[in-house]
Write a protein that holds these residues in place. Structure first.
Motif, PDB file in Angstrom:
ATOM      1  N   GLY A   4     -11.476  -2.765  10.563  1.00 27.51           N
ATOM      2  CA  GLY A   4     -10.610  -3.821  11.553  1.00 27.51           C
ATOM      3  C   GLY A   4      -9.247  -2.654  10.868  1.00 27.51           C
ATOM      4  N   ARG A   5      -7.760  -3.806  11.041  1.00 26.66           N
ATOM      5  CA  ARG A   5      -6.927  -2.501   9.774  1.00 26.66           C
ATOM      6  C   ARG A   5      -6.315  -4.092   8.375  1.00 26.66           C
ATOM      7  NH1 ARG A   5      -4.278   1.379  12.313  1.00 26.66           N
ATOM      8  NH2 ARG A   5      -5.636   1.403  15.189  1.00 26.66           N
ATOM      9  N   VAL A   6      -5.542  -2.812   7.324  1.00 24.28           N
ATOM     10  CA  VAL A   6      -4.866  -3.521   6.642  1.00 24.28           C
ATOM     11  C   VAL A   6      -3.668  -4.308   6.841  1.00 24.28           C
ATOM     12  CG1 VAL A   6      -4.709  -3.913   4.219  1.00 24.28           C
ATOM     13  CG2 VAL A   6      -6.767  -1.828   4.953  1.00 24.28           C
ATOM     14  N   VAL A   7      -3.520  -5.642   6.796  1.00 24.47           N
ATOM     15  CA  VAL A   7      -2.701  -6.364   6.903  1.00 24.47           C
ATOM     16  C   VAL A   7      -1.844  -6.588   5.879  1.00 24.47           C
ATOM     17  CG1 VAL A   7      -3.984  -6.917   9.905  1.00 24.47           C
ATOM     18  CG2 VAL A   7      -4.100  -8.714   7.652  1.00 24.47           C
ATOM     19  N   GLU A   8      -2.916  -6.909   4.908  1.00 22.10           N
ATOM     20  CA  GLU A   8      -1.975  -6.868   3.574  1.00 22.10           C
ATOM     21  C   GLU A   8      -2.482  -6.026   2.176  1.00 22.10           C
ATOM     22  OE1 GLU A   8      -1.700 -11.489   3.042  1.00 22.10           O
ATOM     23  OE2 GLU A   8      -1.146 -11.315   1.086  1.00 22.10           O
ATOM     24  N   SER A   9      -2.158  -5.968   0.870  1.00 20.11           N
ATOM     25  CA  SER A   9      -2.978  -4.954   0.568  1.00 20.11           C
ATOM     26  C   SER A   9      -2.242  -5.766  -0.828  1.00 20.11           C
ATOM     27  CB  SER A   9      -3.036  -3.656   0.941  1.00 20.11           C
ATOM     28  OG  SER A   9      -3.553  -2.791  -0.384  1.00 20.11           O
ATOM     29  N   THR A  10      -3.083  -5.385  -2.394  1.00 15.15           N
ATOM     30  CA  THR A  10      -2.514  -5.082  -3.708  1.00 15.15           C
ATOM     31  C   THR A  10      -3.611  -4.798  -4.508  1.00 15.15           C
ATOM     32  OG1 THR A  10      -4.506  -7.351  -4.305  1.00 15.15           O
ATOM     33  CG2 THR A  10      -2.320  -7.558  -3.161  1.00 15.15           C
ATOM     34  N   SER A  11      -3.921  -3.390  -3.636  1.00 12.35           N
ATOM     35  CA  SER A  11      -4.697  -2.398  -3.695  1.00 12.35           C
ATOM     36  C   SER A  11      -4.010  -1.171  -3.723  1.00 12.35           C
ATOM     37  CB  SER A  11      -5.694  -2.368  -2.918  1.00 12.35           C
ATOM     38  OG  SER A  11      -6.863  -1.065  -3.175  1.00 12.35           O
ATOM     39  N   ASP A  12      -3.832  -0.050  -4.874  1.00 15.18           N
ATOM     40  CA  ASP A  12      -3.571   0.984  -4.349  1.00 15.18           C
ATOM     41  C   ASP A  12      -3.345   1.714  -3.601  1.00 15.18           C
ATOM     42  OD1 ASP A  12      -1.536   0.542  -6.579  1.00 15.18           O
ATOM     43  OD2 ASP A  12      -2.805   1.350  -8.315  1.00 15.18           O
ATOM     44  N   ALA A  13      -4.744   1.639  -3.167  1.00 15.23           N
ATOM     45  CA  ALA A  13      -6.066   2.634  -2.535  1.00 15.23           C
ATOM     46  C   ALA A  13      -5.897   2.549  -0.679  1.00 15.23           C
ATOM     47  CB  ALA A  13      -7.378   2.756  -3.071  1.00 15.23           C
ATOM     48  N   SER A  43      -3.206   0.630   2.108  1.00 16.92           N
ATOM     49  CA  SER A  43      -2.011   0.528   2.853  1.00 16.92           C
ATOM     50  C   SER A  43      -2.386  -0.278   3.492  1.00 16.92           C
ATOM     51  CB  SER A  43      -1.332   1.933   3.199  1.00 16.92           C
ATOM     52  OG  SER A  43      -1.146   2.780   2.013  1.00 16.92           O
ATOM     53  N   VAL A  44      -0.969  -0.845   3.837  1.00 19.80           N
ATOM     54  CA  VAL A  44      -1.195  -1.737   5.288  1.00 19.80           C
ATOM     55  C   VAL A  44      -1.087  -1.200   6.563  1.00 19.80           C
ATOM     56  CG1 VAL A  44       0.269  -3.419   6.920  1.00 19.80           C
ATOM     57  CG2 VAL A  44       0.231  -4.094   4.261  1.00 19.80           C
TER      58      VAL A  44
END
Lengths: 340, 340
Positions: free
Chosen positions: A78-87, A89-90
């Motif tokens: 799937g695709r990232v829709v929210e991230s608090t990880s530096d590695a 990105s949305v």
């Protein structure tokens, strides 16, 4: 589509024999805010695979059983829709094991960013370019140690692993590749699309007889997705020093009574055969070699594939049943959303 | 005893099920003068082995079937009584494959001179110091790849190969060695003489149950001399990654109907097991290592053994039947003459 909630499939009873809808339930849960170092992923495809039937039983295995009343797991992309990880990105495409739900969320380390290849659908990462392709590659080359010029038999050949294994055998120089499948359309596909030299419908006549006819010079390697009469037929056709990679025994998965094993086990001694069972989990040291080689084949247009796509998380359980019944050609996936 | 004639055992009919005396005949032939480079050998002991039953059938195997109407072959040891070979002197002890007769004769290259070890009977070269010991060594260490600290199960443990395999497992650091046999006396011998940690009589109760009790932590290695219910029990008790060396299936040798295989073959996949059949013929590259190690163990008094000796070439067929019925403890040999 909101991504604040996640619809998930849970196992609520251990199936006896063929699973039924009563063994599963669908729940929709509110997702908490992301903790630091986490991602939320809108899945596009989730994977249904034969090995999952084994995880529904409460038996000792390399892979632990699914817990009752909890959401099942499995491959998904799937695709990232929210991230608090530096590695992460949305918008990144990520491959992960938190499937059987439309939105997944968790520690970023469990979500591997993969490149989008032009013209290659994301679902391919669950099939040819993912664990399915790896299973075929590993079983054929590392477990059964197929060498150039050998004769190879693959059961369940029109399935996800089978279509991969047949092409890999060909690309690695097998002298003859023989496949079995369960419908005339699948059998035709094997020789017309997937490069098999011979194929037969295991429902037409005893497998032992059909394999002997298709492999007059015997077989050196057997890739087993089926078990039962197919394994017995292979033991009967094996040349001295033959090797079998046992990947699955879909014939046995839903059996409620003990299934008698092959009646010709003594061939293992007299012909010096090796039977080795495997699951990918213990062999990830070969994953990089697989990815490099398979990506190269894809780039060069040397790999073809089919997919059977079922729409919607609400049909995921039905997709799994279809897989058990052999209704898929190539990889069976469930499209659970769209990142659009 | 004259050595101008040779009494020989020939196969005259292919046994169906249990062999009978009608399947064999004894002939006494005049031996021709030696051609250059030949030897004549007065045998002291000839070997009868379970694998010979397989050679009485007309089936494809690593070892070719015995020809009807011809003298059978097999391991034997004797003394040179006449020689036209520079490499062989009268009185030399030689090991060879022209058994099933009291006097053998042929090209000197087929007769290997072996040293006489003090206190070690010549028959030992057919047992612990010969192919029997090598079979155990090869199966345990090269085929099943037993490692220090592992739990080992051996079926037919009081037989020639079994008594060797148990001691080798112990000497190589197995953490627990379990054996099965078919009489109370043999079971007692396993723990009292051969260093087994646990042993059971397979006739007392289902093997699966007895093995579970004897191996509460499961097994890692299985050395199979029996097949059938013993292999099924091993598949049930195997820990993940377990390996089986399949050496023989004496339970199946005389069966006239198809023997159903293990009902739990799917454990091979879920536990990542390896089953490998072997016959020594394809693995002689390990023979030197075996000889060196086994001779050292003998010299250090670390190996014990039993023999069942039947007297006279005329009783050789009966000795073979006794072997099939499990009447031997340790190696079964036939004393066919005396060099005195």
């Amino acid at each position: 589509m909101t991504t604040n909630t996640s619809t998930q499939i849970q196992l609520v009873a251990r199936p006896v024999g063929w699973p039924t809808h009563d063994d599963f339930r669908s729940v929709t849960v509110e997702l908490p805010e992301l903790a630091p170092g986490e991602v939320r992923v809108a899945n596009e495809f989730i994977s249904v695979d034969p090995y999952m039937r084994g995880r529904m039983n409460d038996v000792r295995s390399y892979t632990p059983p699914y817990a009752l009343g909890e959401t099942m797991t499995g491959g998904a992309i799937g695709r990232v829709v929210e991230s608090t990880s530096d590695a992460h990105s949305v918008g990144d495409v990520v491959l992960h094991q938190e499937g059987w739900r439309d939105v997944s969320q968790g520690a970023a380390s469990g979500y591997r960013v993969v490149p989008e290849l032009p013209g290659v659908p994301l679902s391919t990462y669950l099939g040819m370019l993912g664990l399915t392709g790896f299973t075929a590659y590993l079983g054929l080359l590392e477990i059964a140690k197929m060498k150039e010029g050998e004769i190879v038999f693959i059961s369940g050949a029109a399935g996800a692993v089978g279509t991969a294994a047949g092409q890999i055998a060909r690309l690695k120089g097998a002298s003859r590749v023989i496949g079995s499948a369960g419908t005339p359309a699948k059998v035709a596909l094997l020789t017309e699309k997937y490069g098999y030299d011979a194929a037969f419908n295991y429902k037409d006549a005893p497998v032992r007889k059909q394999l002997k006819a298709a492999a007059p010079d015997g077989i050196d390697v057997y890739f087993d997705n089926v078990g039962g009469d197919h394994l017995e037929a292979a033991l009967s056709s094996f040349n001295d020093g033959g090797r079998a990679a046992l990947c699955g025994a879909i014939q046995d998965y839903n059996a409620t009574e003990r299934v008698a094993g092959p009646s010709n086990m003594s061939n293992i001694v007299t012909r010096g055969l090796t039977l080795q069972g495997f699951t990918v989990g213990n062999h990830f040291q070969h994953y990089r070699a697989f990815t490099e080689e398979m990506t190269g084949w894809f780039r060069d247009g040397k790999i073809v594939f089919d997919e059977t796509v079922v729409e919607g998380i609400d049909n995921a359980v039905e997709a799994f049943f279809g897989l058990m019944r052999g209704e898929n050609t190539g990889k069976m996936v469930v499209r659970v959303g769209s990142a659009a």
